[in-house]
Design a protein around this motif. Sequence first.
Motif, PDB file in Angstrom:
ATOM      1  N   UNK A  73       0.820  -1.208   0.000  1.00  0.00           N
ATOM      2  CA  UNK A  73       0.000   0.000   0.000  1.00  0.00           C
ATOM      3  C   UNK A  73       0.856   1.261   0.000  1.00  0.00           C
ATOM      4  N   UNK A  74       0.390   2.277  -0.705  1.00  0.00           N
ATOM      5  CA  UNK A  74       1.066   3.566  -0.756  1.00  0.00           C
ATOM      6  C   UNK A  74       0.789   4.302   0.558  1.00  0.00           C
ATOM      7  N   UNK A  75       1.817   4.552   1.376  1.00  0.00           N
ATOM      8  CA  UNK A  75       1.587   5.196   2.673  1.00  0.00           C
ATOM      9  C   UNK A  75       1.082   6.637   2.555  1.00  0.00           C
ATOM     10  N   UNK A  76       1.215   7.248   1.386  1.00  0.00           N
ATOM     11  CA  UNK A  76       0.656   8.587   1.188  1.00  0.00           C
ATOM     12  C   UNK A  76      -0.850   8.520   0.940  1.00  0.00           C
ATOM     13  N   UNK A  77      -1.331   7.359   0.494  1.00  0.00           N
ATOM     14  CA  UNK A  77      -2.759   7.182   0.193  1.00  0.00           C
ATOM     15  C   UNK A  77      -3.506   6.417   1.281  1.00  0.00           C
ATOM     16  N   UNK A  78      -2.830   5.464   1.932  1.00  0.00           N
ATOM     17  CA  UNK A  78      -3.475   4.581   2.914  1.00  0.00           C
ATOM     18  C   UNK A  78      -2.724   4.666   4.238  1.00  0.00           C
ATOM     19  N   UNK A  79      -3.432   5.091   5.298  1.00  0.00           N
ATOM     20  CA  UNK A  79      -2.806   5.249   6.608  1.00  0.00           C
ATOM     21  C   UNK A  79      -3.642   4.549   7.676  1.00  0.00           C
ATOM     22  N   UNK A  80      -3.079   4.480   8.869  1.00  0.00           N
ATOM     23  CA  UNK A  80      -3.783   3.952  10.046  1.00  0.00           C
ATOM     24  C   UNK A  80      -4.371   2.565   9.804  1.00  0.00           C
ATOM     25  N   UNK A  81      -3.627   1.702   9.144  1.00  0.00           N
ATOM     26  CA  UNK A  81      -4.125   0.358   8.835  1.00  0.00           C
ATOM     27  C   UNK A  81      -4.113  -0.529  10.078  1.00  0.00           C
ATOM     28  N   UNK A  82      -5.199  -1.277  10.249  1.00  0.00           N
ATOM     29  CA  UNK A  82      -5.312  -2.249  11.334  1.00  0.00           C
ATOM     30  C   UNK A  82      -5.806  -3.562  10.751  1.00  0.00           C
ATOM     31  N   UNK A  83      -5.564  -4.646  11.472  1.00  0.00           N
ATOM     32  CA  UNK A  83      -6.001  -5.958  10.996  1.00  0.00           C
ATOM     33  C   UNK A  83      -7.513  -5.978  10.853  1.00  0.00           C
ATOM     34  N   UNK A  84      -7.969  -6.757   9.897  1.00  0.00           N
ATOM     35  CA  UNK A  84      -9.397  -6.902   9.629  1.00  0.00           C
ATOM     36  C   UNK A  84      -9.674  -8.389   9.406  1.00  0.00           C
ATOM     37  N   UNK A  85      -9.328  -9.188  10.404  1.00  0.00           N
ATOM     38  CA  UNK A  85      -9.372 -10.643  10.256  1.00  0.00           C
ATOM     39  C   UNK A  85     -10.780 -11.187  10.032  1.00  0.00           C
ATOM     40  N   UNK A  86     -11.818 -10.409  10.324  1.00  0.00           N
ATOM     41  CA  UNK A  86     -13.184 -10.882  10.074  1.00  0.00           C
ATOM     42  C   UNK A  86     -13.428 -11.164   8.593  1.00  0.00           C
ATOM     43  N   UNK A  87     -12.683 -10.511   7.704  1.00  0.00           N
ATOM     44  CA  UNK A  87     -12.843 -10.728   6.263  1.00  0.00           C
ATOM     45  C   UNK A  87     -11.924 -11.819   5.721  1.00  0.00           C
ATOM     46  N   UNK A  88     -11.022 -12.337   6.532  1.00  0.00           N
ATOM     47  CA  UNK A  88     -10.101 -13.374   6.067  1.00  0.00           C
ATOM     48  C   UNK A  88     -10.814 -14.723   6.087  1.00  0.00           C
ATOM     49  N   UNK A  89     -10.626 -15.481   4.995  1.00  0.00           N
ATOM     50  CA  UNK A  89     -11.310 -16.767   4.864  1.00  0.00           C
ATOM     51  C   UNK A  89     -10.536 -17.666   3.916  1.00  0.00           C
TER      52      UNK A  89
END
Length: 200
Positions: A73-89
């Motif tokens: 991910x481009x850090x200038x476009x996408x920030x404050x990322x956190x895990x979203x394991x509910x969507x992992x399958x």
Amino acid sequence: MLIAVAVPVIALTAASSDNPKTGPSAGPTLPVIPAGPTSATTPARPSTPSTTPSTTRSTGGLTAAENDLEAMLDPAEMTDCVENSDDEDSDIDASLKCRSNNGTTVRAFHYYDSGSLHGDIKYRSDQITEDGACRNGRNSVETWHLRSDPNVDVGSLLCYYDNGYYVIFWSYDDDLVAFVAGSTDAAALFEWWKGFDPLT
């Protein structure tokens, strides 16, 4: 002394056969389209033991697969990322929830392989009843490409309504990634999407 710097600009367009003169209008609300079972030909991935590095959470809270996705991910476009394991399958090996540079919440997905990506896109597409084009704020299943190369599809573009939000899901097929964002303002979301490039 004058220094000139050239900055490349990526322009995005959506491919559709709908009439572009039709104005945006609200479409029907669709049920939530979660990542789901894709097909009988895509076997479910067995759960991996917690000692496997790709599923073990690091001290930063992300698995190795989620860290790999964040690195794309481009850090200038996408920030404050956190895990979203509910969507992992069985299709999605890593998912993050991030903020775009304008504050829009964006969910990012990385897929195990091309079959997983295309199976998930088919599952999501099958839930949408098309009634127009994404650019007009309608429910649609499309492809998208760069304006600089209109003959080569980058990936799928799915647009639909969910609980009062207009949702855009799009993929970068060669990178095995997809993103989803939503807003109550379909026209503004589509304009934002056209100028948004989350990958490095």
